[in-house]
Design an enzyme around this catalytic site. Structure first.
Site, short mmCIF file in Angstrom:
data_model
loop_
_atom_site.label_atom_id
_atom_site.label_comp_id
_atom_site.label_asym_id
_atom_site.label_seq_id
_atom_site.Cartn_x
_atom_site.Cartn_y
_atom_site.Cartn_z
N GLY A 203 0.81 -1.21 0.00
CA GLY A 203 0.00 0.00 0.00
C GLY A 203 0.84 1.26 0.00
O GLY A 203 0.55 2.22 -0.72
N ASP B 136 9.00 -7.38 5.25
CA ASP B 136 7.82 -7.95 5.91
C ASP B 136 8.02 -9.45 6.11
O ASP B 136 8.65 -10.10 5.27
CB ASP B 136 6.54 -7.71 5.09
N ILE C 194 12.25 -7.13 11.32
CA ILE C 194 12.94 -5.84 11.33
C ILE C 194 14.08 -5.87 12.34
O ILE C 194 15.16 -5.31 12.08
CB ILE C 194 11.94 -4.71 11.63
N GLU C 195 13.88 -6.57 13.45
CA GLU C 195 14.96 -6.68 14.45
C GLU C 195 16.17 -7.44 13.89
O GLU C 195 17.28 -7.32 14.41
CB GLU C 195 14.47 -7.41 15.71
N SER D 186 4.13 1.18 8.62
CA SER D 186 2.82 0.97 9.23
C SER D 186 2.96 -0.15 10.25
O SER D 186 2.63 -1.31 9.97
CB SER D 186 1.79 0.61 8.15
N CYS E 109 -0.81 -2.77 14.46
CA CYS E 109 -1.79 -1.90 15.14
C CYS E 109 -2.43 -2.56 16.34
O CYS E 109 -3.05 -1.88 17.17
CB CYS E 109 -2.87 -1.47 14.15
N SER F 112 -4.46 -3.46 5.26
CA SER F 112 -3.78 -2.47 4.44
C SER F 112 -4.25 -1.06 4.79
O SER F 112 -4.82 -0.82 5.85
CB SER F 112 -4.00 -2.78 2.96
#
Length: 400
Positions: free
Chosen positions: A15, A34, A57-58, A76, A79, A385
């Site tokens: 996105g 991702d 990501i770590e 993003s 959440c 997304s």
């Protein structure tokens, strides 16, 4: 000067990448990151030339990040730690670890990026994670602006309120920056006015306001609550909802600055039969559905559970527009199960297709899914997304 080098974190189905394209700035995504293998399949299908890192990501070292030499971060983060219906674990939720890692490593980069854009759910703005983000940005010398925006502000008939932060590394403020305030519109748009004020200004026709009380209204009473403002037909409630909710829906459908849903729908065909609600769902959830027609100018937020769960996951479409909801729902509780189903079936209720949800999210027609991605997976990925057009406009503001 070459294209802006972009690092896309939590890239999902792409996105942010699509928004970058829609923003029309000269840019190149130097890496997308991702761990979701299904989302990565969709990303590769649409952006085959972008380096895609299927890792945590770590797991990205400072050396690897420095080597990318990026100018912009688009992200993003998960959440779930901040959503209103979740546990709101905030920074104690393990799913925030990757975000905290980004905040830890940002000040240690050899060269700080010029731009940062972050998207998350409403609720993030009051979190400790947000406080840590702002603290880190200030420490690194970024100027930032926060927003709470829904696609409706761009005329898109879908409510999807999200938190956004844009930040840039330079001494002067944004031309529109309002320190300490969260903007609820784009800076080139008029502040939101109430419908009453818009009526007074002659911008809208006066609508029929519901009685200002919070209790639930009997769906079979046909009563207007004694206000005398609405006819029996206008006051009829076809499902359990408050007067405030009714008024909100009426106002949304009266807002001519928002497009009708029909502009985002696929053409009817035999393949649409698979999207019709099954009898069991009709009987069980009839009074809980958010029912819209193609001429409506609103729809509720589509979540990752859309079509799998019925309640609260997104609107359903009434394709039989000539059938009145009032005639179907009035006194329906008095009927037998068979009779109820017969009446409900006349509405021809169906789910929005994945393509239609993608349209409402601002994905262009050429954006697609590999054939092996199931219907359930498509809904789930789209529910996770973002709205491409909202982010595209924010990127333009950020780099302008």
């Amino acid at each position: 000067m070459g294209p802006v080098r972009v690092l896309e974190l939590y890239s999902g189905i792409g996105g942010m990448h699509q928004a970058l394209t829609e923003s029309c700035i000269s840019a190149e995504v130097v890496a997308a990151v991702d761990v979701n293998t299904v989302a990565n399949e969709v990303y590769k299908h649409n952006f085959p030339s972008t380096p895609l890192w299927a890792k945590t990501i770590e797991g990205i070292t400072l050396t690897e990040l420095n080597r990318l030499s990026f100018d912009m971060i688009l992200m993003s983060p998960p959440c779930q730690p901040f959503t209103r219906i979740g546990l709101q674990g905030d920074v104690s939720d393990p799913r925030t670890n990757s975000f905290l890692y980004i905040l830890d490593i940002l000040p240690r980069l050899q060269r700080l990026p010029k731009y940062i854009l972050l998207e998350n759910v409403k609720g993030f703005e009051t979190s400790s994670a947000r406080d840590k983000l702002v603290e880190t940005l200030k420490k690194c010398g970024f100027k930032y602006q926060e927003f709470l925006l829904s696609p409706t502000c761009l005329g898109i008939p879908n409510s999807r309120l999200r938190y956004f932060l844009i930040a840039k590394l330079q001494s002067e403020l944004f031309s529109f920056q309002t320190p300490g305030q969260i903007l609820e519109n784009f800076p080139d748009q008029e502040p939101k006015a109430s419908v009453k004020h818009r009526v007074a200004a002659g911008l809208e026709k006066e609508s029929c306001f519901m009685p200002p009380k919070e209790e639930y209204i009997d769906p079979n009473s046909g009563s207007d609550g004694g206000s005398g403002q609405c006819s029996q037909k206008e006051a009829f409630v076809f499902k359990l909802e408050t007067a405030k909710e009714m008024e909100k829906k009426w106002n949304q459908d009266s807002n001519l600055s928002i497009q009708m849903l029909k502009d985002f729908l696929e053409e009817d065909g035999e393949e649409m039969s698979q999207y019709f609600l099954p009898p069991k769902a009709l009987l069980r959830y009839a009074f809980l559905l958010d029912i819209v027609t193609p001429s409506c100018r609103r729809s509720t937020c589509f979540t990752k559970g859309y079509s799998h769960y019925v309640e609260g996951t997104g609107s359903v479409l009434q394709t039989a527009e000539d059938v009145q909801l009032q005639s179907v729902f009035k006194s329906i509780e008095m009927l037998s199960e068979e009779e109820k189903l017969m009446k409900l079936s006349t509405l021809k209720l169906r789910y929005f297709t994945p393509r239609e949800v993608a349209n409402l999210h601002g994905f262009p027609p050429e954006f697609g899914f590999p054939d092996k991605i199931t219907m359930k997976q498509r809904y789930r990925l789209l529910g996770n997304s973002l709205n491409v057009r909202v982010v595209a406009k924010l990127i333009s503001l950020l780099t302008g």
